[in-house]
Design a protein around this motif. Structure first.
Motif, PDB file in Angstrom:
ATOM      1  N   LEU A 222       0.967  -1.154  -0.016  1.00  0.00           N
ATOM      2  CA  LEU A 222      -0.135   0.025  -0.152  1.00  0.00           C
ATOM      3  C   LEU A 222       0.932   1.275  -0.008  1.00  0.00           C
ATOM      4  O   LEU A 222       0.623   2.172  -0.622  1.00  0.00           O
ATOM      5  CB  LEU A 222      -1.078  -0.032   1.250  1.00  0.00           C
ATOM      6  N   LEU A 223       1.951   1.203   0.783  1.00  0.00           N
ATOM      7  CA  LEU A 223       2.805   2.437   0.938  1.00  0.00           C
ATOM      8  C   LEU A 223       3.598   2.961  -0.403  1.00  0.00           C
ATOM      9  O   LEU A 223       3.583   3.990  -0.740  1.00  0.00           O
ATOM     10  CB  LEU A 223       3.728   2.289   1.943  1.00  0.00           C
ATOM     11  N   GLN A 224       3.902   1.459  -1.158  1.00  0.00           N
ATOM     12  CA  GLN A 224       4.388   1.893  -2.450  1.00  0.00           C
ATOM     13  C   GLN A 224       3.717   2.147  -3.611  1.00  0.00           C
ATOM     14  O   GLN A 224       4.137   2.641  -4.521  1.00  0.00           O
ATOM     15  CB  GLN A 224       5.312   0.599  -2.854  1.00  0.00           C
ATOM     16  N   SER A 225       2.616   1.934  -3.337  1.00  0.00           N
ATOM     17  CA  SER A 225       1.459   1.877  -4.752  1.00  0.00           C
ATOM     18  C   SER A 225       0.334   3.102  -4.416  1.00  0.00           C
ATOM     19  O   SER A 225      -0.093   3.488  -5.563  1.00  0.00           O
ATOM     20  CB  SER A 225       0.782   0.576  -4.875  1.00  0.00           C
ATOM     21  N   GLN A 226       0.209   3.842  -3.498  1.00  0.00           N
ATOM     22  CA  GLN A 226      -0.804   4.732  -2.949  1.00  0.00           C
ATOM     23  C   GLN A 226      -0.349   5.927  -2.699  1.00  0.00           C
ATOM     24  O   GLN A 226       0.902   6.129  -2.274  1.00  0.00           O
ATOM     25  CB  GLN A 226      -1.783   4.290  -2.462  1.00  0.00           C
ATOM     26  N   THR A 227      -0.811   7.303  -2.828  1.00  0.00           N
ATOM     27  CA  THR A 227      -0.297   8.499  -2.232  1.00  0.00           C
ATOM     28  C   THR A 227      -0.384   8.314  -0.880  1.00  0.00           C
ATOM     29  O   THR A 227      -1.019   7.482  -0.144  1.00  0.00           O
ATOM     30  CB  THR A 227      -1.258   9.383  -2.648  1.00  0.00           C
ATOM     31  N   LEU A 228       0.250   9.153  -0.094  1.00  0.00           N
ATOM     32  CA  LEU A 228       0.636   9.279   1.329  1.00  0.00           C
ATOM     33  C   LEU A 228      -1.084   9.506   2.079  1.00  0.00           C
ATOM     34  O   LEU A 228      -1.444   8.739   2.944  1.00  0.00           O
ATOM     35  CB  LEU A 228       1.394  10.370   1.714  1.00  0.00           C
ATOM     36  N   GLY A 229      -1.816  10.450   1.556  1.00  0.00           N
ATOM     37  CA  GLY A 229      -2.991  10.540   2.040  1.00  0.00           C
ATOM     38  C   GLY A 229      -3.842   9.251   2.110  1.00  0.00           C
ATOM     39  O   GLY A 229      -4.370   8.951   2.949  1.00  0.00           O
TER      40      GLY A 229
END
Length: 206
Positions: free
Chosen positions: A154-161
């Motif tokens: 999730l951290l690598q594939s999505q925006t921080l928000g």
């Protein structure tokens, strides 16, 4: 019921409250303010329990230590992304430690059980209780590895928000459900061992 209340209170103070504070401050004032708010809450909770003469739970102390390490490294590196990567790594490391503890006479859950229930050698040595500690240690180890893998993706594939929103909701739900599953299994074993309603069980709520 007393054990459920104790576990619920420990989870509320050490896990739920800082997670809610973090997301609230993240949405209003940004990531660094949210990081500071979560850290202040953890140490404030420890200080409050010390002032009122109550022992801080191992879960609360562990959460404060992990938050301190995460915050220090993130500030030094000036990287909010690193702040979110660290718990993913720590989840994996803790899960491995849980697995390794299975090779010892006291699996990790057995070492933490005293935070929630008065535990002496005679009780801990009962076969059903030993199996319970072993099975719960395996459950939390597998859960930790699964959480680490999912959050890394999730951290690598999505925006921080998006990451913060999904993590705040999903991980909180998973942790709470796992905690209550733990309590349910423990209550089942306690009933089999004739502990429910005993003076020792009542003592757990004092």
């Amino acid at each position: 019921m007393a054990v459920i209340q104790r576990v619920s209170l420990s989870l509320l103070i050490a896990v739920v409250a800082p997670a809610v504070l973090f997301y609230g401050f993240f949405a209003i004032a940004g990531v660094w303010t949210a990081i500071a708010a979560a850290l202040v809450w953890s140490y404030g909770a420890i200080a409050w329990r010390a002032v009122t003469g109550r022992r801080a739970s191992g879960l609360l102390i562990l959460a404060a230590i992990l938050l301190t390490g995460r915050t220090a490294l993130s500030v030094v590196a000036d990287s909010p992304w690193l702040y979110f990567l660290q718990p993913i790594i720590s989840d994996g490391v803790v899960a491995v430690l849980f697995l390794l503890s299975l090779a010892s006479a006291r699996p990790m859950v057995a070492r933490l059980a005293g935070d929630f229930y008065p535990m002496d050698h005679e009780l801990a040595a009962r076969p059903r209780v030993r199996r319970l500690f072993r099975n719960l240690t395996i459950m939390w180890a597998v859960l930790g590895l699964a959480k680490a893998a999912a959050m890394l993706w999730l951290l690598q594939s999505q925006t921080l928000g998006t990451f913060v929103l999904v993590k705040s909701i999903s991980m909180l739900a998973v942790n709470v459900l796992a905690a209550f599953a733990t309590v349910g299994l423990a209550a089942f074993v306690a009933r089999k061992e004739g502990l429910l309603g005993s003076p020792r069980w009542v003592l757990a709520g004092t």
